[in-house]
Design an enzyme around this catalytic site. Structure first.
Site, PDB file in Angstrom:
ATOM      1  N   CYS A 308       0.767  -0.966  -0.361  1.00 48.04           N
ATOM      2  CA  CYS A 308       0.367   0.064   0.067  1.00 48.04           C
ATOM      3  C   CYS A 308       1.191   1.273  -0.106  1.00 48.04           C
ATOM      4  O   CYS A 308       0.308   2.109  -0.820  1.00 48.04           O
ATOM      5  CB  CYS A 308      -0.731  -0.226   0.821  1.00 48.04           C
ATOM      6  SG  CYS A 308      -0.527  -0.365   2.887  1.00 48.04           S
ATOM      7  N   HIS A 845      -1.832   1.749   7.548  1.00 49.97           N
ATOM      8  CA  HIS A 845      -1.848   1.516   5.967  1.00 49.97           C
ATOM      9  C   HIS A 845      -1.688   2.624   5.682  1.00 49.97           C
ATOM     10  O   HIS A 845      -2.254   4.097   5.895  1.00 49.97           O
ATOM     11  CB  HIS A 845      -3.704   1.201   6.401  1.00 49.97           C
ATOM     12  CG  HIS A 845      -4.394   0.722   4.680  1.00 49.97           C
ATOM     13  ND1 HIS A 845      -3.472  -0.414   3.917  1.00 49.97           N
ATOM     14  CD2 HIS A 845      -5.544   1.477   4.616  1.00 49.97           C
ATOM     15  CE1 HIS A 845      -4.470   0.207   2.859  1.00 49.97           C
ATOM     16  NE2 HIS A 845      -5.429   1.316   2.800  1.00 49.97           N
TER      17      HIS A 845
END
Length: 899
Positions: A308, A845
């Site tokens: 990510c 994230h």
């Protein structure tokens, strides 16, 4: 019946190790240094749970930073090595596999083979998790331990059976064939293996190839397909590769509009990388990056395993207008394949290919496998499947693209000149001219600016002025001084249900600060105290009994309990009694007890304790969980965090007041209320019968075996759901605990400050290294201004993320007053992309917000998921890297056109 002490006591924390902790530390330190001095491929390392290793380090004196005082702390040796917290519970016990997405230094550590052998010799335990060291990188060679070998899902087309294949990502295709053929019992001549990414048969893997699996773009947990002659069509159909051109090395489009892909197929389309003109549907040509009929630029990027961070960076660059315009045109003449600082042009080609796919995919997602493979070759630090930093990725990528596209084939040697009192604009222009003579690329043209750096000698007053290029601004953030922590308070006398309290404490505070804050929140009386402990895997992992121990030892995802006691428990002659909860699983063996819930802790006298005494103590501690009362009584008690004393109403139970003293008078012939086992975590629990005697040590652990009878009598749900210290939700985007402005961060960056003692400046006048004062100023700003908010801070022992909300302008960011170059230009910027980071260190994230320029609308790019987002929602505490585009005035634009 009386039994001997050897039969009735548990030796808690006592290990028969032939060397002292100091000697252990010396041996391990020497063995580690020896291994680090002899790095080579094939060296064996072992993965160890960081929880166990930290307790060992604490025991031998390698974690002294946790204490801010020289006062000694009671430290016991750890038990046997226990790696079960990092092992996938569903993996085969004979072949233990690591849980996915573990982070080194947080979840596990790596130790050399000889260190592992010593630790096993001293402590036993395991299971062993060996891993080999590999060498990575084409130009910048680096050694790393392959913690996660490549895991491939093999589908046999003959019977559709699936088998998991594990081998190094540096193993060759030929070795893959050997393993698969041996496993399936087929000859190598008859086997054909295909890349089967996302269950789509695409590239045929040549059995004679010595190309590595990583170079072949095979990713963690992806599928491969086995065909045996006669079981299916073995003739590779080129049409199947249409959606997998990311796997085929390609050259950028030539100026004649014709390109050749490496498989020998040529096409005459304007965009040779696609095999067709991606804009032919709406007649848009290569000069128009943003079409109108088809919604381009909304393609997501699939997460290939903790990628990510990469996807966030790529989406921001893929929505940078001048970068998009450049890579959608013919850039082949700019490829510099001979630059020793570049990557033979391969990184630029891979990036350009990926960007074209994103802008031709409509709203479909793209798997950036080929790009990740190139990235791993040229930047081994980003290989594998660990989480990395999106800003570090951006810095490498911009620099790599620049070197691959540098039009300067031979860099001239230019001797640096001092300013010598010349006007700043003359010196700055000279330095920029010299810089451009050696660095000329689209990245320099649109992304690089220029600093003015002033150094003043504190002794002689010598002033040195230099002008240096920059690719992005890294701005400091004011660090939060406080920390929010949630602690569950359990009562050591069994008089109340547990209650969670969330308190605010100094970030660099001590356990005393946490204890005082929780005590104030729960109304601690003057004659009471709190015992802090970390609970892990339904056991007390660690007590925090040193008041000056740093809170940095407590992580956000830990589970902390505060056991509340009366002061009478303090002092000599007292011992801790831990009550753990277990259930029978799988078999009838005693050693097969599975722990659940939160341990209960109380204090008892160190005098011999009968098992019936222990049984009565446990009855008292569990009394608030009793199910015999009406729901209204329980609810009323819950509301105030207190359940009325009910133990006296239950036959055989003990009142909380008696439990506090540890001096219990009971009938020795009374039948036990529970099945009890003595445990030290090291061996199978020992059944406690009513005629035995327990001699308490500093900590005595007893397991209560819960059967249906106990579950009917007590509500064990109150023992579950222990809260984390700080639960961060990725979706909690609007929390603003502290706030600062982007301008405040910029002004702090530009403020004058002395150099650090490790960064001394050599004064040409004094002929000595001096701790000079340094002042940075902005001299020249680029069209694309990248601002990195320094949210992560690191020290030798501590890593921290700053979640301060930064109020940054979306429109009309005017930096004119900060630019020292008075050339009459305005420096007005518009925000067009953000790289976000949610969560804490190791568990975060990355996403991206980007503005689709033809629509003037914002979108949220969360890996493969893309959704529209309102502009009012893009300002969050997660903003990490900001991307601005300069808005030029009409006069500036016309002047540029004339040039």
């Amino acid at each position: 019946m009386t039994v001997s002490d050897s039969e009735s006591m548990v030796e808690i924390g006592v290990c028969d190790i032939p060397v002292t902790p100091e000697e252990e530390r010396r041996i391990v330190t020497e063995l580690t240094s020896e291994a680090e001095g002899n790095l080579k491929e094939g060296n064996l390392y072992f993965v160890i749970s960081n929880r166990w290793y930290t307790s060992w380090q604490r025991c031998v004196g390698l974690l002294t930073e946790e204490l801010s005082s020289e006062e000694p702390s009671e430290v016991t040796r750890p038990g046997p090595i226990d790696n079960h917290d990092i092992i996938d519970s569903e993996s085969d016990a004979s072949d233990p596999q690591l849980r996915k997405r573990l982070e080194e230094g947080v979840d596990y550590v790596l130790v050399p083979e000889q260190v592992w052998r010593k630790l096993v010799e001293w402590y036993k335990g395991g299971p062993p998790i060996p891993r080999k060291m590999i060498s990575q990188g084409d130009y910048s060679k680096s050694y790393s331990v392959e913690v996660y070998p490549l895991c491939l899902n093999l589908t046999d087309s003959s019977d559709e059976s699936c088998t998991i294949i594990r081998l190094s990502k540096q193993a060759s295709i030929s070795q893959l064939y050997e393993m698969v053929c041996a496993l399936r019992g087929v000859s190598k001549e008859k086997a054909r293996i295909f890349d089967y990414f996302q269950k789509s048969k695409s590239v045929f893997l040549d059995p004679s190839s010595e190309k590595s699996l990583e170079e072949s773009c095979l990713q963690l947990d992806q599928d491969i397909l086995l065909e045996v002659n006669g079981s299916a069509s073995s003739q590779f159909d080129m049409s199947l590769a249409g959606n997998e051109l990311a796997l085929v090395p390609v050259e950028p489009m030539r100026s004649d509009g014709e390109g050749t892909v490496s498989n020998g197929y040529s096409n005459g389309s304007k965009f040779s990388l696609f095999g067709r003109n991606p804009f032919e549907d709406d007649g848009c040509d290569s000069s128009s990056a943003f079409g109108k009929k088809e919604r381009r630029g909304l393609g997501g990027l699939q997460n290939l395993g903790n990628t990510c961070f990469m996807n966030s960076t790529l989406q921001c660059l893929a929505h940078t207008p001048p970068v998009v315009e450049y890579f959608l045109k013919d850039y082949s003449e700019d490829i510099n394949a001979d630059n020793p600082l570049g990557m033979r042009g391969e990184l630029a080609i891979a990036f350009g290919e990926l960007l074209r796919k994103l802008w031709s995919s409509g709203q479909n997602s793209v798997a950036p496998r080929s790009f990740k493979t190139k990235l791993a070759r040229f930047a081994p630090q980003f290989s594998g499947y660990n989480q990395h930093d999106s800003q570090e990725m951006l810095a490498f990528l911009l620099d790599g693209l620049h070197e691959d596209l540098n039009k300067v084939k031979r860099k001239p040697y230019i001797e640096a000149k001092d300013s010598d009192g010349r006007p700043d604009d003359e010196v700055a222009e000279e330095k920029w001219k010299y810089h451009k003579a050696r660095n000329d690329s689209v990245i320099v043209d649109v992304c690089q600016g220029q600093y003015k750096s002033t150094l003043v000698c504190p002794d002689c007053g010598k002033i040195s002025i230099t002008f240096d290029p920059f690719m992005y601004l890294t701005l400091p953030l004011p660090s939060s001084r406080t920390r929010s922590m949630t602690v569950a308070v359990f009562y050591g006398d069994g008089s109340h249900l547990s209650v969670p309290y969330t308190v605010t404490v100094p970030k660099d505070g001590s356990c005393r600060d946490l204890s005082n804050a929780v005590g104030a929140a729960c109304g601690l009386n003057n004659d009471e105290f709190l015992l802090l402990a970390e609970v892990y895997d339904h056991k007390v992992f660690k007590y925090f009994e040193h008041p000056l121990q740093s809170l940095s030892a407590i992580k956000d995802n830990d589970h902390i309990v505060a056991y509340r006691f009366n002061q009478m428990h303090r002092g000599p002659g007292k011992a801790k009694l831990e009550i753990l909860h277990g259930e029978q699983k799988k078999s009838d063996s005693v050693g097969d007890l599975k722990l659940f819930g939160t341990p209960l802790v109380t204090y008892v006298n160190t005098e011999p304790l009968s098992v019936t005494d222990v049984d009565s103590i446990i009855s008292g501690l569990l009394s608030p969980l009793h199910r015999t009362h009406s729901s209204s009584m329980v609810e009323d008690g819950e509301e105030n965090g207190h359940i009325p004393d009910v133990a006296d109403e239950t036959p055989g139970s003990l009142s909380p007041r008696d439990t506090e003293t540890g001096d219990i008078a009971v009938d020795d012939d009374k039948e036990l209320s529970f099945n009890l086992f003595l445990s030290d975590y090291s061996f199978s629990p020992k059944l406690l019968e009513s005629d035995l005697v327990v001699n308490p040590r500093s900590v005595t652990k007893v397991i209560v075996k819960w059967n249906e009878k106990e579950h009917e009598k007590y509500d064990s749900s109150y023992l579950d759901d222990l809260p984390e210290v700080h639960k961060t939700s990725f979706s909690a985007k609007k929390i603003r605990q502290e706030e600062t402005s982007l301008f405040s961060c910029l002004e702090a960056f530009l403020a004058e400050e002395p150099l650090g003692p490790d960064d001394m400046w050599y004064c040409p006048a004094c002929k000595e290294h001096r701790q000079a004062n340094k002042k940075l100023d902005l001299w020249k700003l680029p069209d694309i201004l990248v601002i990195h908010l320094k949210r992560f801070t690191y020290s030798r022992y501590f890593k921290n993320k700053i979640d301060t909300f930064v109020n940054f302008p979306i429109h009309d960011l005017d930096l004119s007053k900060y630019v020292k170059n008075k050339d009459g230009q305005t420096y007005l910027y518009e925000l067009y992309a953000i790289s976000n980071h949610y969560g804490g260190l190791g568990g975060g994230h990355y996403t991206a917000y980007a503005k689709l320029m033809d629509e003037k609308k914002w979108y949220d790019f969360d890996d493969s998921h893309v959704s529209a987002i309102d502009e009012s929602e893009i300002m969050t505490p997660a903003a990490y890297v900001l991307f601005y585009q300069r808005v030029r005035s009409e006069s500036e634009t016309s002047n540029m056109d004339e040039d």
